[in-house]
Design a protein around this motif. Structure first.
Motif, PDB file in Angstrom:
ATOM      1  N   THR A  79      -8.002   3.078  -0.417  1.00 22.36           N
ATOM      2  CA  THR A  79      -6.520   3.614   0.252  1.00 22.36           C
ATOM      3  C   THR A  79      -5.901   2.845  -0.200  1.00 22.36           C
ATOM      4  O   THR A  79      -6.034   2.329  -1.309  1.00 22.36           O
ATOM      5  N   ARG A  80      -4.573   3.587  -0.485  1.00 20.12           N
ATOM      6  CA  ARG A  80      -3.370   3.648  -0.774  1.00 20.12           C
ATOM      7  C   ARG A  80      -3.502   1.745  -0.456  1.00 20.12           C
ATOM      8  O   ARG A  80      -3.068   1.415   1.053  1.00 20.12           O
ATOM      9  N   ASN A  81      -2.533   0.872  -1.607  1.00 18.26           N
ATOM     10  CA  ASN A  81      -2.325   0.170  -0.727  1.00 18.26           C
ATOM     11  C   ASN A  81      -0.818  -0.503  -1.731  1.00 18.26           C
ATOM     12  O   ASN A  81      -0.282   0.088  -2.911  1.00 18.26           O
ATOM     13  N   GLY A  82       0.321  -0.951  -0.869  1.00 17.41           N
ATOM     14  CA  GLY A  82       1.873  -0.968  -1.092  1.00 17.41           C
ATOM     15  C   GLY A  82       2.821  -2.047  -2.841  1.00 17.41           C
ATOM     16  O   GLY A  82       3.167  -1.600  -2.679  1.00 17.41           O
ATOM     17  N   PHE A  83       1.353  -2.865  -2.492  1.00 15.61           N
ATOM     18  CA  PHE A  83       1.956  -3.577  -3.923  1.00 15.61           C
ATOM     19  C   PHE A  83       1.032  -3.710  -4.678  1.00 15.61           C
ATOM     20  O   PHE A  83       1.069  -4.756  -5.296  1.00 15.61           O
ATOM     21  N   TYR A  84       0.548  -2.215  -5.007  1.00 13.85           N
ATOM     22  CA  TYR A  84      -0.178  -1.659  -5.852  1.00 13.85           C
ATOM     23  C   TYR A  84      -0.274  -0.531  -6.714  1.00 13.85           C
ATOM     24  O   TYR A  84      -0.116   0.362  -5.603  1.00 13.85           O
ATOM     25  N   THR A  85      -1.054   0.147  -7.962  1.00 17.11           N
ATOM     26  CA  THR A  85      -0.392   1.958  -8.395  1.00 17.11           C
ATOM     27  C   THR A  85      -1.945   1.128  -8.506  1.00 17.11           C
ATOM     28  O   THR A  85      -2.923   0.878  -8.080  1.00 17.11           O
ATOM     29  N   GLN A 111     -14.845   3.934 -12.245  1.00 23.37           N
ATOM     30  CA  GLN A 111     -13.948   2.913 -12.437  1.00 23.37           C
ATOM     31  C   GLN A 111     -13.028   2.969 -11.145  1.00 23.37           C
ATOM     32  O   GLN A 111     -11.857   4.544 -11.645  1.00 23.37           O
ATOM     33  N   VAL A 112     -12.257   2.464 -10.250  1.00 25.34           N
ATOM     34  CA  VAL A 112     -10.686   2.641  -9.282  1.00 25.34           C
ATOM     35  C   VAL A 112     -10.520   1.219  -9.602  1.00 25.34           C
ATOM     36  O   VAL A 112     -10.542   0.095  -9.676  1.00 25.34           O
ATOM     37  N   VAL A 113      -8.902   1.858 -10.068  1.00 26.31           N
ATOM     38  CA  VAL A 113      -8.521   0.170 -10.762  1.00 26.31           C
ATOM     39  C   VAL A 113      -6.822   0.412  -9.931  1.00 26.31           C
ATOM     40  O   VAL A 113      -6.230   1.491 -10.681  1.00 26.31           O
ATOM     41  N   TYR A 114      -6.882  -0.941  -9.479  1.00 26.29           N
ATOM     42  CA  TYR A 114      -5.591  -1.576  -8.733  1.00 26.29           C
ATOM     43  C   TYR A 114      -4.648  -2.151  -9.357  1.00 26.29           C
ATOM     44  O   TYR A 114      -5.185  -3.308 -10.059  1.00 26.29           O
ATOM     45  N   THR A 115      -3.826  -1.734  -9.920  1.00 22.22           N
ATOM     46  CA  THR A 115      -2.660  -2.714 -10.681  1.00 22.22           C
ATOM     47  C   THR A 115      -1.085  -2.857 -10.008  1.00 22.22           C
ATOM     48  O   THR A 115      -0.739  -2.383  -9.017  1.00 22.22           O
ATOM     49  N   ALA A 116      -1.128  -4.474  -9.595  1.00 16.92           N
ATOM     50  CA  ALA A 116      -0.306  -5.086  -9.120  1.00 16.92           C
ATOM     51  C   ALA A 116       0.881  -5.034  -9.345  1.00 16.92           C
ATOM     52  O   ALA A 116       1.601  -5.115 -10.571  1.00 16.92           O
ATOM     53  N   THR A 117       2.070  -4.092  -8.584  1.00 18.05           N
ATOM     54  CA  THR A 117       3.653  -4.073  -8.767  1.00 18.05           C
ATOM     55  C   THR A 117       4.455  -5.786  -8.453  1.00 18.05           C
ATOM     56  O   THR A 117       5.274  -5.705  -9.075  1.00 18.05           O
ATOM     57  N   THR A 118       3.448  -6.133  -7.676  1.00 17.83           N
ATOM     58  CA  THR A 118       4.089  -7.523  -7.252  1.00 17.83           C
ATOM     59  C   THR A 118       2.278  -8.583  -7.482  1.00 17.83           C
ATOM     60  O   THR A 118       1.880  -8.009  -6.789  1.00 17.83           O
ATOM     61  N   ARG A 125      -4.659 -13.405  -0.197  1.00 21.99           N
ATOM     62  CA  ARG A 125      -6.011 -12.917  -0.365  1.00 21.99           C
ATOM     63  C   ARG A 125      -5.307 -11.187   0.061  1.00 21.99           C
ATOM     64  O   ARG A 125      -4.466 -11.275   0.162  1.00 21.99           O
ATOM     65  N   ASP A 126      -5.802 -10.473  -0.966  1.00 23.18           N
ATOM     66  CA  ASP A 126      -5.664  -8.942  -0.724  1.00 23.18           C
ATOM     67  C   ASP A 126      -7.389  -8.441   0.273  1.00 23.18           C
ATOM     68  O   ASP A 126      -8.197  -8.815  -0.940  1.00 23.18           O
ATOM     69  N   ALA A 127      -7.437  -6.804  -0.003  1.00 24.45           N
ATOM     70  CA  ALA A 127      -8.300  -6.234   0.028  1.00 24.45           C
ATOM     71  C   ALA A 127      -7.778  -4.894  -0.144  1.00 24.45           C
ATOM     72  O   ALA A 127      -7.168  -4.408   0.094  1.00 24.45           O
ATOM     73  N   PHE A 128      -9.281  -3.999  -0.856  1.00 21.36           N
ATOM     74  CA  PHE A 128      -9.045  -2.732  -0.743  1.00 21.36           C
ATOM     75  C   PHE A 128     -10.300  -1.945  -0.798  1.00 21.36           C
ATOM     76  O   PHE A 128     -11.160  -2.041  -0.425  1.00 21.36           O
ATOM     77  N   GLU A 129      -9.929  -0.917   0.038  1.00 21.38           N
ATOM     78  CA  GLU A 129     -11.217   0.266   0.567  1.00 21.38           C
ATOM     79  C   GLU A 129     -11.196   1.061  -0.007  1.00 21.38           C
ATOM     80  O   GLU A 129      -9.764   1.354  -0.601  1.00 21.38           O
ATOM     81  N   LEU A 130     -12.224   1.837  -0.282  1.00 26.33           N
ATOM     82  CA  LEU A 130     -13.041   2.552  -0.996  1.00 26.33           C
ATOM     83  C   LEU A 130     -13.865   3.288   0.277  1.00 26.33           C
ATOM     84  O   LEU A 130     -14.418   2.975   0.459  1.00 26.33           O
ATOM     85  N   SER A 131     -13.499   4.904   0.154  1.00 27.61           N
ATOM     86  CA  SER A 131     -14.243   5.405   0.827  1.00 27.61           C
ATOM     87  C   SER A 131     -15.068   6.175  -0.030  1.00 27.61           C
ATOM     88  O   SER A 131     -14.105   6.547  -1.104  1.00 27.61           O
ATOM     89  N   LEU A 132     -16.568   6.576   0.212  1.00 26.11           N
ATOM     90  CA  LEU A 132     -16.816   7.445  -0.538  1.00 26.11           C
ATOM     91  C   LEU A 132     -18.702   7.589   0.468  1.00 26.11           C
ATOM     92  O   LEU A 132     -18.770   7.206   1.287  1.00 26.11           O
TER      93      LEU A 132
END
Length: 241
Positions: A79-85, A111-118, A125-132
Protein backbone atom coordinates in the motif's frame (compact mmCIF):
# COMPACT_ATOMS: atom_id res chain seq x y z
CA UNK A 1 10.78 0.05 -8.68
CA UNK A 2 12.33 -3.39 -9.09
CA UNK A 3 15.81 -4.35 -8.02
CA UNK A 4 17.82 -7.52 -8.43
CA UNK A 5 19.88 -6.86 -5.31
CA UNK A 6 18.55 -8.51 -2.21
CA UNK A 7 19.28 -6.74 1.03
CA UNK A 8 20.52 -9.14 3.70
CA UNK A 9 18.22 -9.87 6.64
CA UNK A 10 18.92 -12.44 9.30
CA UNK A 11 16.79 -15.49 10.04
CA UNK A 12 17.96 -18.18 12.42
CA UNK A 13 18.46 -19.30 16.00
CA UNK A 14 18.67 -16.93 18.91
CA UNK A 15 22.44 -17.26 19.39
CA UNK A 16 23.33 -16.16 15.86
CA UNK A 17 20.55 -13.56 15.71
CA UNK A 18 21.54 -12.13 19.07
CA UNK A 19 25.06 -11.46 17.82
CA UNK A 20 23.76 -9.83 14.63
CA UNK A 21 21.31 -7.69 16.60
CA UNK A 22 24.19 -6.37 18.66
CA UNK A 23 26.17 -5.70 15.48
CA UNK A 24 23.32 -3.60 14.13
CA UNK A 25 23.80 -1.32 17.12
CA UNK A 26 20.12 -0.47 17.48
CA UNK A 27 18.68 -0.02 20.93
CA UNK A 28 15.49 -2.01 21.47
CA UNK A 29 12.72 -0.45 23.52
CA UNK A 30 10.86 -2.83 25.82
CA UNK A 31 7.31 -3.76 24.86
CA UNK A 32 7.46 -1.58 21.74
CA UNK A 33 8.25 -4.05 18.99
CA UNK A 34 7.47 -3.95 15.28
CA UNK A 35 4.32 -6.04 15.05
CA UNK A 36 1.70 -7.30 12.60
CA UNK A 37 -1.83 -6.31 13.57
CA UNK A 38 -3.38 -9.46 12.08
CA UNK A 39 -2.25 -12.11 14.56
CA UNK A 40 -3.87 -15.03 12.75
CA UNK A 41 -4.50 -15.68 9.06
CA UNK A 42 -5.98 -18.54 7.02
CA UNK A 43 -4.02 -20.85 4.74
CA UNK A 44 -4.63 -20.02 1.09
CA UNK A 45 -6.44 -16.77 1.89
CA UNK A 46 -5.64 -13.34 0.51
CA UNK A 47 -4.74 -11.12 3.45
CA UNK A 48 -3.70 -7.53 4.13
CA UNK A 49 -0.99 -7.49 6.80
CA UNK A 50 -0.40 -4.26 8.73
CA UNK A 51 3.12 -3.73 10.07
CA UNK A 52 3.30 -1.20 12.90
CA UNK A 53 6.47 0.76 13.75
CA UNK A 54 5.91 2.51 17.05
CA UNK A 55 9.22 4.23 17.81
CA UNK A 56 12.62 5.16 16.43
CA UNK A 57 16.10 3.81 17.20
CA UNK A 58 16.99 5.03 20.69
CA UNK A 59 15.39 8.41 19.99
CA UNK A 60 16.57 8.68 16.36
CA UNK A 61 13.97 9.19 13.56
CA UNK A 62 13.24 6.27 11.23
CA UNK A 63 14.41 6.61 7.63
CA UNK A 64 13.74 3.12 6.20
CA UNK A 65 11.71 0.00 6.92
CA UNK A 66 12.73 -3.16 5.05
CA UNK A 67 10.34 -6.12 5.33
CA UNK A 68 11.49 -9.60 4.34
CA UNK A 69 8.88 -11.84 2.73
CA UNK A 70 8.96 -15.52 3.80
CA UNK A 71 9.46 -18.33 1.31
CA UNK A 72 6.24 -19.55 -0.28
CA UNK A 73 4.87 -16.05 -0.83
CA UNK A 74 5.77 -14.88 -4.33
CA UNK A 75 3.61 -11.85 -5.07
CA UNK A 76 3.11 -8.85 -2.78
CA UNK A 77 1.17 -5.62 -3.35
CA UNK A 78 2.30 -2.86 -0.98
CA UNK A 79 0.00 0.00 0.00
CA UNK A 80 1.28 3.46 -0.86
CA UNK A 81 2.41 5.74 1.94
CA UNK A 82 2.82 9.43 1.17
CA UNK A 83 5.92 9.82 3.34
CA UNK A 84 7.89 6.99 1.70
CA UNK A 85 9.12 5.69 -1.63
CA UNK A 86 8.58 2.00 -2.39
CA UNK A 87 10.89 -0.68 -3.70
CA UNK A 88 10.20 -4.34 -4.36
CA UNK A 89 13.41 -6.36 -4.12
CA UNK A 90 13.11 -9.40 -6.39
CA UNK A 91 14.91 -12.73 -6.40
CA UNK A 92 14.88 -15.66 -8.81
CA UNK A 93 12.92 -18.77 -7.89
CA UNK A 94 15.04 -21.91 -7.66
CA UNK A 95 12.32 -23.65 -9.66
CA UNK A 96 9.90 -21.68 -11.86
CA UNK A 97 6.22 -22.23 -11.13
CA UNK A 98 2.99 -21.78 -13.06
CA UNK A 99 0.33 -19.51 -11.60
CA UNK A 100 -3.41 -20.13 -11.72
CA UNK A 101 -3.64 -18.22 -15.01
CA UNK A 102 -1.11 -20.50 -16.68
CA UNK A 103 1.71 -17.95 -16.64
CA UNK A 104 5.25 -19.03 -15.79
CA UNK A 105 6.63 -17.30 -12.69
CA UNK A 106 10.42 -17.15 -12.44
CA UNK A 107 10.93 -14.66 -9.60
CA UNK A 108 9.38 -13.59 -6.32
CA UNK A 109 9.23 -10.54 -4.08
CA UNK A 110 11.94 -11.13 -1.46
CA UNK A 111 11.64 -7.80 0.34
CA UNK A 112 9.54 -4.66 0.38
CA UNK A 113 11.47 -1.53 1.32
CA UNK A 114 9.85 1.73 2.45
CA UNK A 115 12.33 4.65 2.34
CA UNK A 116 11.20 7.82 4.10
CA UNK A 117 11.09 11.07 2.17
CA UNK A 118 10.49 12.73 5.54
CA UNK A 119 12.00 10.84 8.52
CA UNK A 120 9.46 9.41 10.96
CA UNK A 121 9.95 11.16 14.33
CA UNK A 122 11.01 8.78 17.08
CA UNK A 123 7.96 9.62 19.20
CA UNK A 124 5.47 8.90 16.40
CA UNK A 125 4.24 5.65 14.85
CA UNK A 126 3.44 4.55 11.33
CA UNK A 127 1.88 1.52 9.64
CA UNK A 128 2.71 -0.29 6.40
CA UNK A 129 0.23 -2.57 4.60
CA UNK A 130 1.08 -5.52 2.37
CA UNK A 131 -1.50 -7.46 0.38
CA UNK A 132 -0.52 -11.07 -0.29
CA UNK A 133 -1.73 -14.67 -0.42
CA UNK A 134 -0.91 -17.01 2.46
CA UNK A 135 0.56 -20.32 1.19
CA UNK A 136 -2.05 -23.07 1.03
CA UNK A 137 0.31 -25.55 2.70
CA UNK A 138 1.20 -23.27 5.64
CA UNK A 139 -1.61 -24.37 7.99
CA UNK A 140 -0.37 -24.85 11.53
CA UNK A 141 2.81 -22.84 10.91
CA UNK A 142 4.00 -19.44 12.06
CA UNK A 143 5.20 -17.17 9.26
CA UNK A 144 7.95 -14.71 10.17
CA UNK A 145 8.55 -11.38 8.42
CA UNK A 146 11.93 -10.09 9.67
CA UNK A 147 12.19 -6.29 9.56
CA UNK A 148 15.22 -4.01 9.62
CA UNK A 149 14.38 -0.52 10.84
CA UNK A 150 17.01 2.00 9.76
CA UNK A 151 17.21 5.38 11.50
CA UNK A 152 19.23 8.56 11.10
CA UNK A 153 21.50 7.10 13.75
CA UNK A 154 21.68 3.32 14.07
CA UNK A 155 19.46 0.40 13.06
CA UNK A 156 17.24 -2.08 14.85
CA UNK A 157 16.93 -5.58 13.43
CA UNK A 158 13.58 -7.08 14.33
CA UNK A 159 14.82 -10.45 13.12
CA UNK A 160 14.90 -12.82 16.08
CA UNK A 161 13.00 -16.08 15.59
CA UNK A 162 12.27 -18.27 18.62
CA UNK A 163 13.66 -21.76 18.82
CA UNK A 164 11.32 -24.70 19.29
CA UNK A 165 9.47 -24.32 22.58
CA UNK A 166 10.79 -20.83 23.23
CA UNK A 167 8.43 -17.96 24.03
CA UNK A 168 8.76 -15.25 21.38
CA UNK A 169 7.90 -12.63 24.01
CA UNK A 170 11.16 -13.45 25.77
CA UNK A 171 13.18 -12.21 22.78
CA UNK A 172 14.59 -8.70 22.69
CA UNK A 173 13.85 -8.04 19.02
CA UNK A 174 11.41 -10.66 17.72
CA UNK A 175 10.53 -10.78 14.03
CA UNK A 176 6.89 -9.86 13.32
CA UNK A 177 4.83 -12.98 12.68
CA UNK A 178 1.39 -14.41 11.99
CA UNK A 179 -0.09 -17.78 12.93
CA UNK A 180 -1.64 -19.65 10.02
CA UNK A 181 -4.93 -21.45 10.64
CA UNK A 182 -6.22 -24.29 8.50
CA UNK A 183 -8.94 -23.42 6.02
CA UNK A 184 -12.18 -25.08 7.06
CA UNK A 185 -13.21 -27.86 4.67
CA UNK A 186 -16.79 -26.56 4.48
CA UNK A 187 -15.85 -22.90 4.22
CA UNK A 188 -17.30 -22.72 0.74
CA UNK A 189 -20.47 -24.42 1.87
CA UNK A 190 -20.56 -22.06 4.79
CA UNK A 191 -20.55 -19.07 2.49
CA UNK A 192 -23.26 -20.66 0.36
CA UNK A 193 -25.26 -21.51 3.44
CA UNK A 194 -24.99 -17.92 4.60
CA UNK A 195 -26.30 -16.68 1.28
CA UNK A 196 -29.05 -19.25 1.27
CA UNK A 197 -29.99 -18.45 4.84
CA UNK A 198 -30.10 -14.78 3.98
CA UNK A 199 -32.29 -15.56 1.00
CA UNK A 200 -34.69 -17.62 3.06
CA UNK A 201 -34.69 -14.90 5.66
CA UNK A 202 -35.70 -12.35 3.08
CA UNK A 203 -38.43 -14.65 1.79
CA UNK A 204 -39.69 -15.28 5.31
CA UNK A 205 -39.76 -11.58 6.02
CA UNK A 206 -41.55 -10.84 2.74
CA UNK A 207 -44.33 -13.38 3.29
CA UNK A 208 -46.14 -11.43 6.05
CA UNK A 209 -45.98 -8.32 3.88
CA UNK A 210 -47.72 -10.18 1.05
CA UNK A 211 -50.40 -11.47 3.45
CA UNK A 212 -51.12 -7.92 4.61
CA UNK A 213 -51.61 -6.59 1.06
CA UNK A 214 -55.47 -6.95 1.06
CA UNK A 215 -55.64 -5.08 4.35
CA UNK A 216 -53.52 -2.26 3.00
CA UNK A 217 -55.63 -2.01 -0.18
CA UNK A 218 -58.84 -1.98 1.87
CA UNK A 219 -57.50 0.85 4.03
CA UNK A 220 -56.63 2.89 0.96
CA UNK A 221 -60.06 2.36 -0.54
CA UNK A 222 -61.81 3.37 2.69
CA UNK A 223 -59.62 6.44 2.95
CA UNK A 224 -60.38 7.42 -0.63
CA UNK A 225 -64.13 7.01 -0.10
CA UNK A 226 -63.95 9.16 3.01
CA UNK A 227 -62.22 11.90 1.05
CA UNK A 228 -64.86 11.74 -1.69
CA UNK A 229 -67.70 12.02 0.87
CA UNK A 230 -66.01 15.01 2.46
CA UNK A 231 -65.65 16.74 -0.92
CA UNK A 232 -69.33 16.13 -1.79
CA UNK A 233 -70.41 17.52 1.56
CA UNK A 234 -68.28 20.58 0.98
CA UNK A 235 -69.76 21.20 -2.46
CA UNK A 236 -73.33 20.88 -1.14
CA UNK A 237 -72.89 23.60 1.45
CA UNK A 238 -75.22 26.55 0.74
CA UNK A 239 -73.39 29.54 -0.63
CA UNK A 240 -73.39 32.66 1.49
CA UNK A 241 -75.14 35.67 0.07
Amino acid sequence: MHSRTKRPLVMGGTALVGAVALALGGAVAANAHVTIAEGTVTAGAYEILTFSVSHGCDGSPTTEVAIQIPEGINAVTPTRNGFYTLEKVMEDLATPITDRHGNEVTERVAQVVYTATTPLPADQRDAFELSLQIPEDAAGQTLYFPVVQTCEQGETGWVQIPEAGQDAHALDAPAPSVTVLAATGDSGHGDTATVDTAGHGEETAAAPAADQTPLVVTSLVVGALGLIVALIALLRRPKKA
